[in-house]
Design a protein around this motif. Sequence first.
Motif, mmCIF file in Angstrom:
data_model
loop_
_atom_site.group_PDB
_atom_site.id
_atom_site.type_symbol
_atom_site.label_atom_id
_atom_site.label_comp_id
_atom_site.label_asym_id
_atom_site.label_seq_id
_atom_site.Cartn_x
_atom_site.Cartn_y
_atom_site.Cartn_z
ATOM 1 N N LYS A 56 -2.814 -0.041 12.661
ATOM 2 C CA LYS A 56 -4.281 -0.404 13.320
ATOM 3 C C LYS A 56 -5.049 -0.875 12.050
ATOM 4 C CE LYS A 56 -4.105 2.695 17.166
ATOM 5 N NZ LYS A 56 -4.016 4.243 17.329
ATOM 6 N N GLN A 57 -4.856 -0.013 11.056
ATOM 7 C CA GLN A 57 -5.859 -0.356 9.609
ATOM 8 C C GLN A 57 -5.579 -1.691 9.345
ATOM 9 O OE1 GLN A 57 -5.057 2.611 6.762
ATOM 10 N NE2 GLN A 57 -5.684 1.289 5.222
ATOM 11 N N PHE A 58 -4.243 -2.093 9.259
ATOM 12 C CA PHE A 58 -3.904 -3.328 8.820
ATOM 13 C C PHE A 58 -3.803 -4.523 9.712
ATOM 14 C CE2 PHE A 58 -2.421 -0.592 5.315
ATOM 15 C CZ PHE A 58 -3.085 -1.063 4.125
ATOM 16 N N ASP A 59 -4.216 -4.205 11.210
ATOM 17 C CA ASP A 59 -4.205 -4.890 12.106
ATOM 18 C C ASP A 59 -2.912 -5.783 12.253
ATOM 19 O OD1 ASP A 59 -5.504 -6.283 14.300
ATOM 20 O OD2 ASP A 59 -6.463 -7.712 13.175
ATOM 21 N N ASP B 25 -1.531 4.476 12.521
ATOM 22 C CA ASP B 25 -2.905 4.552 12.015
ATOM 23 C C ASP B 25 -2.672 3.527 10.825
ATOM 24 O OD1 ASP B 25 -3.779 6.762 13.245
ATOM 25 O OD2 ASP B 25 -3.010 8.000 11.464
ATOM 26 N N TYR B 26 -1.666 2.904 10.319
ATOM 27 C CA TYR B 26 -1.437 2.052 9.123
ATOM 28 C C TYR B 26 -1.421 0.609 10.050
ATOM 29 C CZ TYR B 26 -0.148 5.504 5.839
ATOM 30 O OH TYR B 26 -0.268 6.553 4.830
ATOM 31 N N ALA C 166 2.115 8.724 10.017
ATOM 32 C CA ALA C 166 0.837 7.849 10.143
ATOM 33 C C ALA C 166 0.960 6.403 10.422
ATOM 34 C CB ALA C 166 -0.148 8.205 8.809
ATOM 35 N N LYS C 167 2.104 6.032 10.884
ATOM 36 C CA LYS C 167 2.530 4.653 10.875
ATOM 37 C C LYS C 167 1.361 3.861 11.986
ATOM 38 C CE LYS C 167 7.104 3.820 9.508
ATOM 39 N NZ LYS C 167 7.378 5.286 8.876
ATOM 40 N N PHE D 2 0.683 -1.198 -0.033
ATOM 41 C CA PHE D 2 0.041 0.173 0.046
ATOM 42 C C PHE D 2 1.028 1.345 0.102
ATOM 43 C CE2 PHE D 2 0.674 1.526 4.283
ATOM 44 C CZ PHE D 2 0.968 0.491 4.913
ATOM 45 N N GLU E 77 2.471 4.288 1.428
ATOM 46 C CA GLU E 77 2.879 5.132 2.673
ATOM 47 C C GLU E 77 2.832 6.742 2.499
ATOM 48 O OE1 GLU E 77 6.519 5.105 4.391
ATOM 49 O OE2 GLU E 77 5.890 5.293 6.375
#
Length: 140
Positions: free
Chosen positions: A83-86, A80-81, A77-78, A70, A72
């Motif tokens: 968490k977004q991708f778990d 957030d990323y 925002a690391k 994806f 970056e």
Amino acid sequence: MKKIITFGTYDLLHIGHVRILQRAAELGDRLIVGVSCSELNRSKKGRAPVYTTEDRMAILSALSCVDEVFVERSLEAKGDYIKQFDADVLVMGDDWEGRFDEFKSICSVVYLPRTTGISTSKLIADISDINPTPESHLTD
Ligand code: C2G
């Protein structure tokens, strides 16, 4: 399903990139790679990458150890990323040792040793140093 996330520009893909991606993939079941967009690389390193963001993502996607890529867009925002991708584990090269310890509250953070003697900047410098002899032809 243990998910690993890592980040980088991966311009002029070389053996150091491949090795860290393979070692990162071995830590889990699925490797997700955040590819720094060209604007981010410009602000981070003061120059645009040689390859476009799209091409760098396509090259990484072709590696068997990489499951998902994806863009970056921001270094900040690391979290957030992750968490977004778990993601369960954040992997970074040890040139970033300690810099991402703040994310230990949401996932494991692992710094892997860099491969010595190679970097994209060195490749660019080495290629710039190549002086073609007058009789050489750019046919291959
Ligand atoms: N790497 C390595 N050995 C090298 C060169 C690079 O192991 N000889 C690793 C880096 O440590 C990094 C990954 O390969 O984990 C990608 O390298 P770069 O494209 O240089 O990544 P970088 O631009 O430093 O981006 O959020 C992204 C970060 O800013 C990392």
